[in-house]
Design an enzyme around this catalytic site. Structure first.
Site, PDB file in Angstrom:
ATOM      1  N   ASP A  22       0.898  -1.162   0.001  1.00 40.09           N
ATOM      2  CA  ASP A  22       0.141  -0.129  -0.070  1.00 40.09           C
ATOM      3  C   ASP A  22       1.053   1.104   0.130  1.00 40.09           C
ATOM      4  OD1 ASP A  22      -2.345   1.455   0.363  1.00 40.09           O
ATOM      5  OD2 ASP A  22      -1.818   1.636   2.402  1.00 40.09           O
ATOM      6  N   SER A  23       0.255   2.362  -0.148  1.00 33.82           N
ATOM      7  CA  SER A  23       1.162   3.639  -0.231  1.00 33.82           C
ATOM      8  C   SER A  23       1.563   3.954   1.267  1.00 33.82           C
ATOM      9  CB  SER A  23       0.256   4.675  -0.719  1.00 33.82           C
ATOM     10  OG  SER A  23      -1.313   4.888   0.094  1.00 33.82           O
ATOM     11  N   CYS A  85      -3.756  -1.164  -2.266  1.00 33.95           N
ATOM     12  CA  CYS A  85      -4.049   0.241  -2.351  1.00 33.95           C
ATOM     13  C   CYS A  85      -4.890   0.565  -3.489  1.00 33.95           C
ATOM     14  CB  CYS A  85      -2.740   1.042  -2.822  1.00 33.95           C
ATOM     15  SG  CYS A  85      -2.996   2.779  -3.084  1.00 33.95           S
ATOM     16  N   GLU A 164      -6.417   9.106   9.400  1.00 32.87           N
ATOM     17  CA  GLU A 164      -5.027   8.854  10.101  1.00 32.87           C
ATOM     18  C   GLU A 164      -5.001   9.564  11.372  1.00 32.87           C
ATOM     19  OE1 GLU A 164      -1.646   9.015   7.223  1.00 32.87           O
ATOM     20  OE2 GLU A 164      -2.641   7.678   6.235  1.00 32.87           O
ATOM     21  N   CYS A 196     -11.132   2.934  -1.133  1.00 30.24           N
ATOM     22  CA  CYS A 196      -9.967   3.580  -0.656  1.00 30.24           C
ATOM     23  C   CYS A 196      -9.713   2.788   0.777  1.00 30.24           C
ATOM     24  CB  CYS A 196     -10.169   4.955  -0.241  1.00 30.24           C
ATOM     25  SG  CYS A 196      -8.778   5.703   0.628  1.00 30.24           S
ATOM     26  N   HIS A 198      -8.693   3.421   3.684  1.00 29.66           N
ATOM     27  CA  HIS A 198      -9.106   3.972   5.012  1.00 29.66           C
ATOM     28  C   HIS A 198     -10.437   3.980   5.158  1.00 29.66           C
ATOM     29  CE1 HIS A 198      -5.052   5.434   4.112  1.00 29.66           C
ATOM     30  NE2 HIS A 198      -4.745   6.176   5.110  1.00 29.66           N
TER      31      HIS A 198
HETATM   32  N1  DGL Z   1      -4.191   3.771  -0.068  1.00 33.54           N
HETATM   33  C1  DGL Z   1      -4.723   4.899  -0.879  1.00 33.54           C
HETATM   34  C2  DGL Z   1      -5.940   4.162  -1.467  1.00 33.54           C
HETATM   35  O1  DGL Z   1      -6.601   3.148  -1.154  1.00 33.54           O
HETATM   36  C3  DGL Z   1      -5.019   6.139  -0.012  1.00 33.54           C
HETATM   37  C4  DGL Z   1      -3.997   6.890   0.642  1.00 33.54           C
HETATM   38  C5  DGL Z   1      -3.351   7.553  -0.534  1.00 33.54           C
HETATM   39  O2  DGL Z   1      -3.556   8.468  -1.226  1.00 33.54           O
HETATM   40  O3  DGL Z   1      -2.077   6.957  -1.125  1.00 33.54           O
HETATM   41  O4  DGL Z   1      -6.224   4.738  -2.709  1.00 33.54           O
END
Ligand code: DGL
Length: 278
Positions: A22-23, A85, A164, A196, A198
């Site tokens: 993931d990012s 991600c 977050e 997403c 989150h």
């Molecule tokens: N992990 C990213 C997503 O699911 C969200 C956070 C980001 O923008 O890196 O799209």
């Protein structure tokens, strides 16, 4: 034609770990779903904390980062890569599949499949990052599965930092989410994809704002189901022993550990720092 067990990935073995990337920390919602579905699997998680967020970056940048990470995890012997991600799944899945020898599973397809199955009206709501919504990946996936399914999408960039921050039940988050979801009111959508990493943490709030007639789809849970089925079908499921996790980050292991506690409840495994190019 039926593919015999294990025939598609002859070099891979059940004992190898599953790679998840993931990012940043958000993908831990997907890791949690994988852990719940397959507690005996070993998971290698990489959070690209040095380059987060991906949601506001270009396709070129997200693809470059994703392929770099995919190669890193492949070199560590993973038997399958989960692109936790949503942004990377939407922008870089094709490039990842072309670059790696192991199977690659993104979160878009499993979520869309569940949404198409669930909708009665044919109108599916989607919330995600700017890049995910602009990519059109969900729209394309829905079009491939159903001729009547229509995606109505809304980018919600402010929700990632609010999650977050731990403000899952804060009034400010409630106000922000209400503004983002307002345009959906006039549509006939009866399903909402949480597109997403989150957003599953805001599930009670998003359900309340959407109303009881709207079914929320968690990409992480759907992806865990798909991964389990794929491993099962290919004879790659680890059936014995204890599972576990190893974490890699590209910056700030201590901050990752702190945030990870919010997402997972506890993180006892080591968090290792890696730098790219590694
Ligand atoms: N992990 C990213 C997503 O699911 C969200 C956070 C980001 O923008 O890196 O799209």
């Amino acid at each position: 034609m039926r593919v015999p067990r294990g025939a598609r990935w002859p070099g891979l073995r059940p004992a190898q770990p599953i790679g998840v990337f993931d990012s940043g920390v958000g993908g831990l919602t997907v890791l949690r779903a994988l852990r719940e579905a397959m507690p005996e699997e070993r998971l290698l998680y990489l959070g690209d904390t040095a380059r987060v967020p991906y949601g506001s970056k270009s396709r070129e940048a997200v693809t470059r980062f994703s392929v770099e990470i995919g190669r890193f995890l492949e070199a560590r012997g993973v038997k399958l890569l989960v692109v936790a991600c949503n942004t990377a799944s939407a922008l870089a899945l094709t490039a990842l599949k072309a670059a790696l020898k192991v199977p690659v599973v993104g979160v878009v397809q499993p979520a869309v499949r569940a949404a198409v199955r669930a909708t009665r009206t044919g109108v599916i709501g989607l919330i995600g990052t700017e890049a995910t919504v602009a990519s059109g990946a969900y729209q394309k996936a829905a079009g491939r599965l159903s001729s009547r399914a229509k995606i109505v999408a809304q980018a919600c960039p402010l929700l990632v930092p609010l999650v977050e921050e731990g403000w899952w039940t804060h009034a400010v988050t409630g106000r922000v989410a209400a503004v983002y979801l307002r345009p959906f009111r006039s549509s006939r959508r009866d399903v909402l994809i949480l597109g997403c990493t989150h957003y599953p943490l805001l599930r009670p709030l998003l359900q309340r704002l959407s109303g009881p007639g709207v079914q929320l789809i968690d990409s992480g849970e759907e992806t865990a189901r798909e991964v389990e089925a794929l491993l099962e079908a290919d004879g790659l499921r680890r059936t014995g022993g204890r599972g576990g996790e190893t974490f890699f980050v590209t910056d700030g292991p201590e901050r990752f550990r702190l945030l990870a506690k919010r997402f997972l409840g506890r993180v006892s495994s080591p968090v290792r720092l890696v730098r790219f190019p590694s």
